[in-house]
Write a protein that holds these residues in place. Structure first.
Motif, mmCIF file in Angstrom:
data_model
loop_
_atom_site.group_PDB
_atom_site.id
_atom_site.type_symbol
_atom_site.label_atom_id
_atom_site.label_comp_id
_atom_site.label_asym_id
_atom_site.label_seq_id
_atom_site.Cartn_x
_atom_site.Cartn_y
_atom_site.Cartn_z
ATOM 1 N N VAL A 185 3.015 -1.039 0.948
ATOM 2 C CA VAL A 185 3.069 -0.760 -0.414
ATOM 3 C C VAL A 185 1.979 -1.776 -1.047
ATOM 4 O O VAL A 185 2.129 -2.946 -0.738
ATOM 5 C CB VAL A 185 4.363 -0.406 -1.049
ATOM 6 C CG1 VAL A 185 5.156 0.788 -0.518
ATOM 7 C CG2 VAL A 185 5.077 -1.845 -0.728
ATOM 8 N N LEU A 186 1.556 -1.375 -2.232
ATOM 9 C CA LEU A 186 0.953 -2.460 -2.970
ATOM 10 C C LEU A 186 1.534 -2.941 -4.181
ATOM 11 O O LEU A 186 1.063 -3.645 -5.027
ATOM 12 C CB LEU A 186 -0.651 -1.880 -3.328
ATOM 13 C CG LEU A 186 -1.421 -1.510 -1.946
ATOM 14 C CD1 LEU A 186 -2.958 -0.892 -2.379
ATOM 15 C CD2 LEU A 186 -1.629 -2.894 -1.156
ATOM 16 N N TYR A 187 2.335 -2.141 -4.707
ATOM 17 C CA TYR A 187 3.099 -2.267 -6.057
ATOM 18 C C TYR A 187 4.047 -3.524 -5.948
ATOM 19 O O TYR A 187 4.932 -3.477 -7.072
ATOM 20 C CB TYR A 187 3.494 -1.046 -6.488
ATOM 21 C CG TYR A 187 4.471 -0.145 -5.747
ATOM 22 C CD1 TYR A 187 5.739 -0.553 -5.688
ATOM 23 C CD2 TYR A 187 3.830 0.941 -4.890
ATOM 24 C CE1 TYR A 187 6.478 0.131 -4.867
ATOM 25 C CE2 TYR A 187 4.735 1.444 -4.163
ATOM 26 C CZ TYR A 187 5.837 1.263 -4.074
ATOM 27 O OH TYR A 187 6.729 2.152 -3.387
ATOM 28 N N GLU A 188 4.348 -4.124 -4.851
ATOM 29 C CA GLU A 188 5.512 -4.828 -4.602
ATOM 30 C C GLU A 188 4.975 -6.312 -3.961
ATOM 31 O O GLU A 188 4.132 -6.305 -3.133
ATOM 32 C CB GLU A 188 6.616 -4.535 -3.740
ATOM 33 C CG GLU A 188 7.426 -3.153 -4.199
ATOM 34 C CD GLU A 188 8.491 -2.911 -3.442
ATOM 35 O OE1 GLU A 188 8.787 -3.605 -2.256
ATOM 36 O OE2 GLU A 188 9.391 -1.901 -3.732
ATOM 37 N N ARG A 189 5.521 -7.194 -4.454
ATOM 38 C CA ARG A 189 5.256 -8.603 -3.870
ATOM 39 C C ARG A 189 5.904 -8.773 -2.694
ATOM 40 O O ARG A 189 7.001 -8.567 -2.544
ATOM 41 C CB ARG A 189 5.633 -9.770 -4.806
ATOM 42 C CG ARG A 189 4.678 -9.700 -6.321
ATOM 43 C CD ARG A 189 5.102 -10.996 -7.018
ATOM 44 N NE ARG A 189 4.124 -11.001 -8.085
ATOM 45 C CZ ARG A 189 2.960 -11.470 -8.221
ATOM 46 N NH1 ARG A 189 2.502 -12.186 -7.187
ATOM 47 N NH2 ARG A 189 2.149 -11.642 -9.332
ATOM 48 N N GLN A 190 5.046 -9.117 -1.603
ATOM 49 C CA GLN A 190 5.611 -9.617 -0.275
ATOM 50 C C GLN A 190 4.944 -10.828 0.227
ATOM 51 O O GLN A 190 3.988 -11.414 -0.129
ATOM 52 C CB GLN A 190 5.289 -8.328 0.823
ATOM 53 C CG GLN A 190 5.617 -6.885 0.286
ATOM 54 C CD GLN A 190 5.342 -5.886 1.369
ATOM 55 O OE1 GLN A 190 5.960 -6.015 2.491
ATOM 56 N NE2 GLN A 190 4.250 -5.026 1.230
ATOM 57 N N PRO A 191 5.775 -11.597 1.105
ATOM 58 C CA PRO A 191 5.334 -12.696 1.630
ATOM 59 C C PRO A 191 4.369 -12.542 2.722
ATOM 60 O O PRO A 191 4.651 -13.269 3.792
ATOM 61 C CB PRO A 191 6.953 -13.433 1.906
ATOM 62 C CG PRO A 191 7.434 -12.299 2.521
ATOM 63 C CD PRO A 191 7.120 -11.338 1.670
ATOM 64 N N PHE A 192 3.586 -11.808 2.717
ATOM 65 C CA PHE A 192 2.607 -11.710 3.420
ATOM 66 C C PHE A 192 1.321 -11.607 2.961
ATOM 67 O O PHE A 192 0.802 -11.190 1.872
ATOM 68 C CB PHE A 192 2.634 -10.394 4.339
ATOM 69 C CG PHE A 192 4.042 -10.097 5.042
ATOM 70 C CD1 PHE A 192 4.268 -10.891 6.428
ATOM 71 C CD2 PHE A 192 4.970 -9.485 4.273
ATOM 72 C CE1 PHE A 192 5.672 -10.379 6.554
ATOM 73 C CE2 PHE A 192 6.098 -9.265 4.886
ATOM 74 C CZ PHE A 192 6.487 -9.910 6.284
ATOM 75 N N PRO A 193 0.101 -12.012 3.726
ATOM 76 C CA PRO A 193 -1.350 -11.653 3.305
ATOM 77 C C PRO A 193 -1.817 -10.525 2.803
ATOM 78 O O PRO A 193 -1.140 -9.452 3.376
ATOM 79 C CB PRO A 193 -2.166 -12.209 4.266
ATOM 80 C CG PRO A 193 -1.189 -13.217 5.240
ATOM 81 C CD PRO A 193 0.126 -12.585 4.930
ATOM 82 N N ASP A 194 -2.968 -10.080 1.957
ATOM 83 C CA ASP A 194 -3.030 -8.926 1.664
ATOM 84 C C ASP A 194 -3.588 -7.955 2.917
ATOM 85 O O ASP A 194 -3.427 -6.815 3.025
ATOM 86 C CB ASP A 194 -4.170 -8.912 0.527
ATOM 87 C CG ASP A 194 -3.750 -9.397 -0.578
ATOM 88 O OD1 ASP A 194 -2.369 -9.617 -0.982
ATOM 89 O OD2 ASP A 194 -4.571 -9.730 -1.594
#
Length: 285
Positions: free
Chosen positions: A5-14
């Motif tokens: 998903v793109l609408y949540e912040r995640q501790p991973f690179p794009d």
């Protein structure tokens, strides 16, 4: 855990993906499987069109050499056209004519109008390209006939297909060659014959192919043998080369196509463009 998903912040690179990303990998989803006999059958359209061009050029050569009279060609073409006309209606029992609503009287009027106009303008056709050199006429005719073969409708759904352009190029080639015949009557007969073999004959081919496949195969074989026999009277080497070309198109090319299908490797997965299958017309109201 990583989520796609793109609408949540995640501790991973794009550009991060996990091991599940390739689980949706699919290969050759829309690949079409061909059978050798079916491909050989479909190649009959190419074989018949090549033979049509060969027969037309041979007919012009015979007339130019004085070995074929215009009266004889016109009589033979008239008889064959009448037989083809009867066969065209007999194949489907007249269902196609009934669906189109076209009568035999309308066909007769169209034929008479075309013949009258062609005969009236035959002196113009004879002298239309007299100022052009013969070598240029032959080069233009060869180029137009090649374009006719390229743009002809063989049944493929492609942007390059144009039945109108293909027919116009063939008629233009016949007009160019007609200007090198001895008399205006020769020009009238060869242009009329070109219309028969490049416009009417393919229509009968398509109906035979759709309604009676076995008859279509028989007609294709007989037509190819007739073209080879006529070419053999002019050049034995040309007949051998032309026979090799027909065999390559009808036998070798289908085999190569099927073998190359085994090497096809189209991949599909989550990286493909999204396809919106939901009906969005309500948002346009």
């Amino acid at each position: 855990r990583w989520q796609k998903v793109l609408y949540e912040r995640q501790p991973f690179p794009d550009n991060y993906v996990d091991q599940r990303f390739l689980e949706e990998l699919r290969k050759n989803v829309h690949a079409r499987q061909y059978r050798y006999q079916a491909v050989v059958f479909q190649s009959g359209a190419v074989v018949q069109q090549l033979c049509s061009v060969c027969v037309f050029v041979l007919t012009w050569w015979y007339m130019d050499a004085g070995m074929l009279s215009p009266q004889g060609l016109f009589g033979a073409a008239l008889v064959s056209s009448l037989l083809g006309y009867v066969l065209f209606d007999a194949v489907d029992g007249g269902a196609g004519r009934w669906a189109s609503g076209r009568t035999r009287w309308a066909d007769l009027k169209s034929t008479l109008v075309f013949a009258a106009f062609t005969y009236g303008f035959s002196p113009v056709l004879k002298t239309l390209t007299e100022s052009i050199s013969t070598d240029t006429i032959y080069a233009m005719s060869a180029l137009m006939l090649l374009g006719h073969l390229i743009f002809f409708d063989y049944g493929a759904n492609a942007a390059i297909v144009s039945s109108t352009l293909s027919l116009n190029m063939a008629i233009f080639a016949s007009v160019c060659l007609a200007s090198r015949l001895p008399r205006s009557l020769h020009a009238f007969v060869i242009v009329t014959f070109a219309m028969q073999i490049f416009a009417l004959w393919p229509m009968l081919q398509k109906k035979l192919k759709a309604r009676t496949p076995r008859c279509y195969v028989g007609v294709t074989v007989l037509f190819a043998l007739a073209a080879l026999a006529g070419l053999a009277t002019v050049s034995s080497v040309g007949a051998v080369l032309f026979a090799s070309l027909l065999l390559a198109i009808s036998c070798l090319c289908p085999y190569c196509l099927i073998r190359l299908q085994l090497l096809k490797d189209n991949i599909h997965g989550p990286w493909d463009e999204a396809e919106i299958k939901e009906d969005l017309s309500r948002f346009l109201m």
